[in-house]
Design a protein around this motif. Sequence first.
Motif, mmCIF file in Angstrom:
data_model
loop_
_atom_site.group_PDB
_atom_site.id
_atom_site.type_symbol
_atom_site.label_atom_id
_atom_site.label_comp_id
_atom_site.label_asym_id
_atom_site.label_seq_id
_atom_site.Cartn_x
_atom_site.Cartn_y
_atom_site.Cartn_z
ATOM 1 N N ILE A 50 0.834 -1.151 -0.042
ATOM 2 C CA ILE A 50 -0.001 0.072 0.046
ATOM 3 C C ILE A 50 0.800 1.375 0.091
ATOM 4 N N PHE A 51 2.175 1.051 -0.216
ATOM 5 C CA PHE A 51 3.121 2.048 -0.044
ATOM 6 C C PHE A 51 2.682 3.026 -1.083
ATOM 7 N N CYS A 52 2.405 2.773 -2.318
ATOM 8 C CA CYS A 52 2.440 3.444 -3.629
ATOM 9 C C CYS A 52 0.841 3.985 -3.566
ATOM 10 N N ILE A 53 0.004 3.657 -2.600
ATOM 11 C CA ILE A 53 -1.538 4.286 -2.411
ATOM 12 C C ILE A 53 -1.592 5.304 -1.447
ATOM 13 N N ASN A 54 -1.385 6.754 -2.041
ATOM 14 C CA ASN A 54 -1.490 7.716 -1.229
ATOM 15 C C ASN A 54 -2.544 7.854 -0.150
ATOM 16 N N ALA A 55 -3.735 7.564 -0.545
ATOM 17 C CA ALA A 55 -4.983 7.664 0.548
ATOM 18 C C ALA A 55 -5.452 6.170 0.753
ATOM 19 N N MET A 56 -5.500 5.750 1.841
ATOM 20 C CA MET A 56 -6.163 4.631 2.259
ATOM 21 C C MET A 56 -7.542 5.070 3.194
ATOM 22 N N GLY A 57 -8.520 4.353 3.025
ATOM 23 C CA GLY A 57 -9.873 4.803 3.931
ATOM 24 C C GLY A 57 -10.639 3.644 4.560
ATOM 25 N N ARG A 68 -13.633 10.946 17.960
ATOM 26 C CA ARG A 68 -13.916 9.347 18.464
ATOM 27 C C ARG A 68 -13.385 8.248 17.863
ATOM 28 N N PHE A 69 -12.986 8.101 16.344
ATOM 29 C CA PHE A 69 -12.261 7.501 15.536
ATOM 30 C C PHE A 69 -10.904 7.793 15.466
ATOM 31 N N THR A 70 -9.961 6.989 15.024
ATOM 32 C CA THR A 70 -8.653 7.410 14.754
ATOM 33 C C THR A 70 -8.000 6.479 13.814
ATOM 34 N N ILE A 71 -7.687 6.912 12.364
ATOM 35 C CA ILE A 71 -7.007 5.999 11.344
ATOM 36 C C ILE A 71 -5.644 6.094 11.607
ATOM 37 N N SER A 72 -5.263 4.897 11.420
ATOM 38 C CA SER A 72 -3.644 4.825 11.192
ATOM 39 C C SER A 72 -3.264 3.894 10.031
ATOM 40 N N ARG A 73 -1.988 3.751 9.719
ATOM 41 C CA ARG A 73 -1.433 2.833 8.427
ATOM 42 C C ARG A 73 -0.058 2.462 8.923
ATOM 43 N N ASP A 74 0.401 1.274 8.425
ATOM 44 C CA ASP A 74 1.662 0.761 8.764
ATOM 45 C C ASP A 74 2.140 0.137 7.498
ATOM 46 N N ASN A 75 2.893 1.149 6.678
ATOM 47 C CA ASN A 75 3.178 0.829 4.968
ATOM 48 C C ASN A 75 3.923 -0.737 5.037
ATOM 49 N N ALA A 76 4.873 -0.665 6.123
ATOM 50 C CA ALA A 76 5.748 -1.759 5.983
ATOM 51 C C ALA A 76 4.859 -3.060 6.233
#
Length: 117
Positions: free
Chosen positions: A28-35, A66-74
């Motif tokens: 997903i590293f090459c995908i700028n926005a994840m939702g 109330r919600f928190t989004i995060s990502r781990d590209n690795a």
Amino acid sequence: QGQLVESGGGLVQVGGSLRLSCAASGSIFCINAMGWYRQAPGKQRVLVALITNGDGTYYERSVKGRFTISRDNAKNMVYLQMNSLKPEDTAVYYCNSNPPGVHGLTWGQGTQVTVSS
């Protein structure tokens, strides 16, 4: 095509918390926005949160604070921490790119979140 697998949903009481996880089969590293999206019974699927590679975030008004989004590209993972849950948060939750389908990402089966009052 990239596949997505959501997990972490369940039944929780009002005010409770859940942490949703989304595993992508490819990078997903090459995908700028994840939702994260959700679809309540009889309603359309809507975006509730997104995160960019620059850690910019957007939250739909009803979940902000109330919600928190995060990502781990690795690890090719996207997360959604949901706190202070309300009955109106009840829905099937999905992850995907924003807009959906970037680099062939397909919708997963989603994970059911049910908030009981």
